[in-house]
Design an enzyme around this catalytic site. Structure first.
Site, PDB file in Angstrom:
ATOM      1  CD  GLU A 168      46.170  49.760  17.324  1.00  0.00           C
ATOM      2  OE1 GLU A 168      45.237  50.421  17.753  1.00  0.00           O
ATOM      3  OE2 GLU A 168      47.354  49.978  17.651  1.00  0.00           O
ATOM      4  CE1 TYR A 217      44.890  56.830  17.124  1.00  0.00           C
ATOM      5  CE2 TYR A 217      43.019  57.873  18.207  1.00  0.00           C
ATOM      6  CZ  TYR A 217      43.544  56.864  17.419  1.00  0.00           C
ATOM      7  OH  TYR A 217      42.714  55.889  16.925  1.00  0.00           O
ATOM      8  CG  ASP A 274      45.375  53.530  17.475  1.00  0.00           C
ATOM      9  OD1 ASP A 274      46.567  53.563  17.817  1.00  0.00           O
ATOM     10  OD2 ASP A 274      45.014  53.491  16.281  1.00  0.00           O
TER      11      ASP A 274
END
Length: 779
Positions: free
Chosen positions: A7, A304, A80
């Site tokens: 991303e 994360y 992700d």
């Protein structure tokens, strides 16, 4: 060449150094496609077909992705590891398929990792999987739901409640929580109550404080002593009593550490301890996850950060326990590792908790290498992670039960001390509304020991209303209700503030009048859709879609059939009926219990009622236009700003709707009369404006009329004889036709906004004939 797509550039930079020269890592810069902000992006009548567009901003990144994909032997989708990330990967794959005519799904490799470390990246690349269509469908369903609510409910709001900006599927429920709490506070009536404290002295002349608990074998409750007279009577009697220690109780209390952080608990604790907003916390956590420069290298420092799982990997637990043993000693290390279970409603447990990727990177090691706020958040995460695997805190508690010699009165004194600090060595959790007193030790006391009463103190109290929500407590409440998900909390809070529906004062949310109006309207006319259980139920359905247990379009159809009927029903409601409902629902908020407060203070005969206008909500007299009294109820607007013609205020700054690009269209009133405006002013760039024709009443200005006015000047066709353009326009002199550099007025009998080509040519020819006749008469 193998192409890896992530991303962000920061994530790409960190990952790039872990992969060999055969890999090319580039960033998509977030979503490359989305539903455009216009009508028709989701089509319920076509089985909820979704029309995605590549934004202008994303087009240059898409060009790069497509270019490199043409040269690649495979594309690794490394976004992700959640629904949003899966969706980004799916959109990237779909665009590459379309642009490069790729037919095989085997060309795409989905790689997922919970932390950006060399070990995790290499393992993910060596063990790719296919795109998870269930996760993609869950994200598409969420996006479709949000779109359908926003693009059907928001325009209705603009028509029924001028000045209200939008309503959202989840944000409206969060707003309701804030408004409901404010209603509780406004309706709260404080009640008086008393308790009695006794300052006592033991045989060694050491002082301590006890609290009266029983009178004549009756345990005192909160409202046992309700006024000063009763309190003083008891105080007088207690001063005559002699007390002794009836019994001493000693016990140990263990306190267990909290689980490692999940998204919501990190946001809550960062708000309490660091004063960070949820948005700021997530922005910093994102950077710590993607990779930060610590001098010699750029590394991802935490796992994360969007997760509701409280588990830790076996390797991580082993490393944490090793560090505890080394840095703090064996006594701080439990015999067995601690295993946590999530208490979050509908937790997915798909990812680990938020933890450092390398526990040996202590805060002290990084203090000089991280920005101040980055360091603070990392330290918080590191401490909580270590603490979650440490021994319990052990408290020694002492309870002294005191009795009067005649046994008529009983009192109690408590004391505690930390016998073993356990995880307190590293970390103590904060409380959102902390009301615990500091722990105090009692002096040495023995059973049957006589105690002197040095002072009897009656304490007056009043019950308090529930506190307003802080960011931390609101996130906690949303989590408890099962509303929203880890990735949505920060954006929900931001949107409510950006829309001016709530303000954050002294770290507490206060609803603005617009926010209350929206909430009252939605509760009155869309009650089902702002119910907490209903919204949580939709979250459950999205989870079932993600798990492959529910077909996503079935869920959309179930929602849309009822919601669309509700929209159509409310569309038929007269605006007066809606205003009357709002007036009734907000009656207590506006006027309290005093009926006299409704009487107009100016004419003394009219009744004040709710109106909406340029500066928000205000009260106006029912005797208008004979009485022009008005009073703003919006904070900060009780000044001359809202003085002026009441009818102008009622219609000014009305939102008519949006254009095809989602830009709001306003009907405004200026010094030269009403006009249409497209969007808001941005810096020095003024928005497009056009005057309202004098033959049109403001009540006749619909979104359709406004769009036509904004489209002027507009080419309506080509003259059949000359081949020249014919243009219709409007100026301060009225409507006109422009033809061959000549301007021809359009008579009032024509509806110039719907003027057709034949009528335009007829007007041109009539004008030409008039000019020729005039010319002949002059000759």
């Amino acid at each position: 060449m193998k192409l890896v797509i992530v991303e962000s550039p920061a994530k790409a930079k960190t990952i790039n150094k872990y992969l060999g020269d055969e890999f090319k890592v580039i960033a998509s810069f977030g979503h490359i496609r989305d539903l455009p902000s216009k009508k028709g992006s989701v089509l319920p009548d076509k089985n909820f077909a979704m029309e995605y567009d590549i934004s202008d901003k994303a087009s240059k990144y898409v060009d790069a992705i497509v270019k490199y994909a043409r040269k690649a032997e495979a594309v690794y989708l490394a976004t992700d590891p959640d629904r949003e990330g899966e969706s980004i990967s799916w959109h990237v794959a779909e665009v590459i398929k379309e642009k490069n005519k790729v037919e095989s799904d085997d060309f795409f490799k989905r790689v997922a990792f919970n932390e950006i470390t060399k070990k995790a990246i290499i393992h993910a690349v060596e063990n790719p999987r296919k795109l998870d269509t269930n996760l993609v469908n869950a994200q598409q369903a969420r996006r479709a739901l949000d779109y359908l609510v926003g693009f059907t409910l928001s325009p209705l709001l603009w028509r029924k409640l001028p000045g209200c900006k939008s309503a959202g599927r989840v944000q409206s429920v969060a707003l309701r929580l804030i408004c409901d709490r404010e209603d509780e506070i406004e309706r709260f009536k404080a009640e008086e109550y008393w308790d009695i404290s006794l300052k006592m002295q033991n045989s060694n002349n050491e002082l301590f404080t006890a609290k009266l608990t029983h009178v004549n074998d009756q345990k005192l409750k909160k409202f046992s002593i309700i006024n000063e007279k009763e309190a003083k009577d008891l105080t007088r009697k207690l001063k005559l009593q002699k007390f002794y220690v009836e019994k001493i109780e000693k016990k140990q209390q263990k306190r267990q550490p909290q689980p490692p952080f999940i998204t919501s608990s990190l946001q809550q604790e960062a708000a309490r301890k660091l004063g960070f907003s949820a948005k700021k916390t997530m922005q910093i956590a994102q950077k710590l996850y993607e990779g930060v420069d610590i001098g010699k290298e750029t590394i991802g420092l935490i796992t994360y950060m969007r997760t509701d799982g409280v588990t830790l990997s076996n390797d991580a637990i082993a490393d944490i326990r090793k560090l505890i043993d080394k840095n703090y000693g064996n006594k701080y290390l439990p015999i067995n590792p601690r295993i946590y279970q999530s208490k979050v409603k509908n937790a997915q447990e798909a990812h680990e908790a938020i933890r450092p990727t390398n526990i040996t990177y202590t805060p002290d090691n990084l203090k000089q290498k991280l920005e101040k706020d980055y360091y603070k958040l990392y330290e918080l995460i590191w401490q909580r992670t270590i603490a979650c695997q440490m021994e319990n805190v052990i408290m020694d508690l002492v309870i002294a039960n005191l009795a009067s010699e005649n046994k008529e009165y009983l009192a109690k004194a408590n004391g505690s001390i930390i016998a073993f600090d356990g995880f307190y060595k590293v970390y103590r959790e904060s409380l959102d509304d902390e009301d615990e007193e500091d722990n105090k030790m009692l002096p040495p006391l023995k059973a049957q020991e006589h105690i002197k009463t040095k002072e009897v103190i009656p304490n007056k109290h009043f019950t308090e209303p529930p506190p307003r929500y802080s960011e931390a407590s609101l996130v906690k409440k949303l989590e408890e209700l099962g509303i929203g998900r880890p990735s949505t909390y920060a954006s929900i809070l931001s949107v409510l503030q950006d829309r001016k529906y709530v303000t954050l004062e002294k770290k507490r949310f206060i609803p603005e009048e617009l926010g209350r109006l929206v909430t009252v309207f939605l509760v009155g006319f869309f009650k089902k859709y702002v119910e907490y259980d209903f919204t949580a139920g939709l979250e459950n359905e999205l989870d079932e879609i993600a798990a492959g247990k529910l077909e996503w379009k079935t869920s959309l159809n179930n929602f849309w059939s009822g919601f669309n009927n509700n929209i159509e029903s409310v569309n038929e409601q007269k605006i007066t009926e809606i205003i009357n409902y709002l007036q009734k629902a907000l009656d207590y908020h506006l006027f309290g219990e005093n009926k006299e407060s409704k009487v107009c203070p100016s004419c003394k005969t009219g009744q004040l009622s709710l109106k909406l206008g340029k500066f928000g909500a205000f009260l106006a007299c029912s005797n208008y236009p004979e009485c022009t009294f008005k009073k703003s109820i919006v904070s900060g607007n009780d000044n001359n700003e809202d003085e002026g013609n009441l009818s102008t205020i009622l219609n000014d700054n009305k939102i008519l709707g949006t254009d095809k690009d989602g830009v709001e269209i306003y009907l405004k009133t200026g010094p030269y009369g009403p006009y249409i405006q497209l969007g808001e002013q941005c810096g020095k760039v003024k928005p497009k404006r056009t005057p309202v024709p004098t033959n049109l009443k403001q009540s006749e200005i619909t979104l359709e009329v406004a769009l036509k006015l904004l489209s002027l000047p507009l080419k309506i066709g080509i003259h059949k004889d000359s081949g020249e353009e014919i243009i219709i326009g409007y100026s301060k002199f009225g409507p006109y036709i422009k033809y061959m550099c000549k301007f021809i007025s359009v008579p009032k009998k024509y509806d110039f906004l719907n003027l057709n080509l034949d009528d335009a040519i007829k007007l041109i020819e009539n004008n030409k004939a008039k000019l020729e006749k005039k010319h002949r008469s002059m000759v």
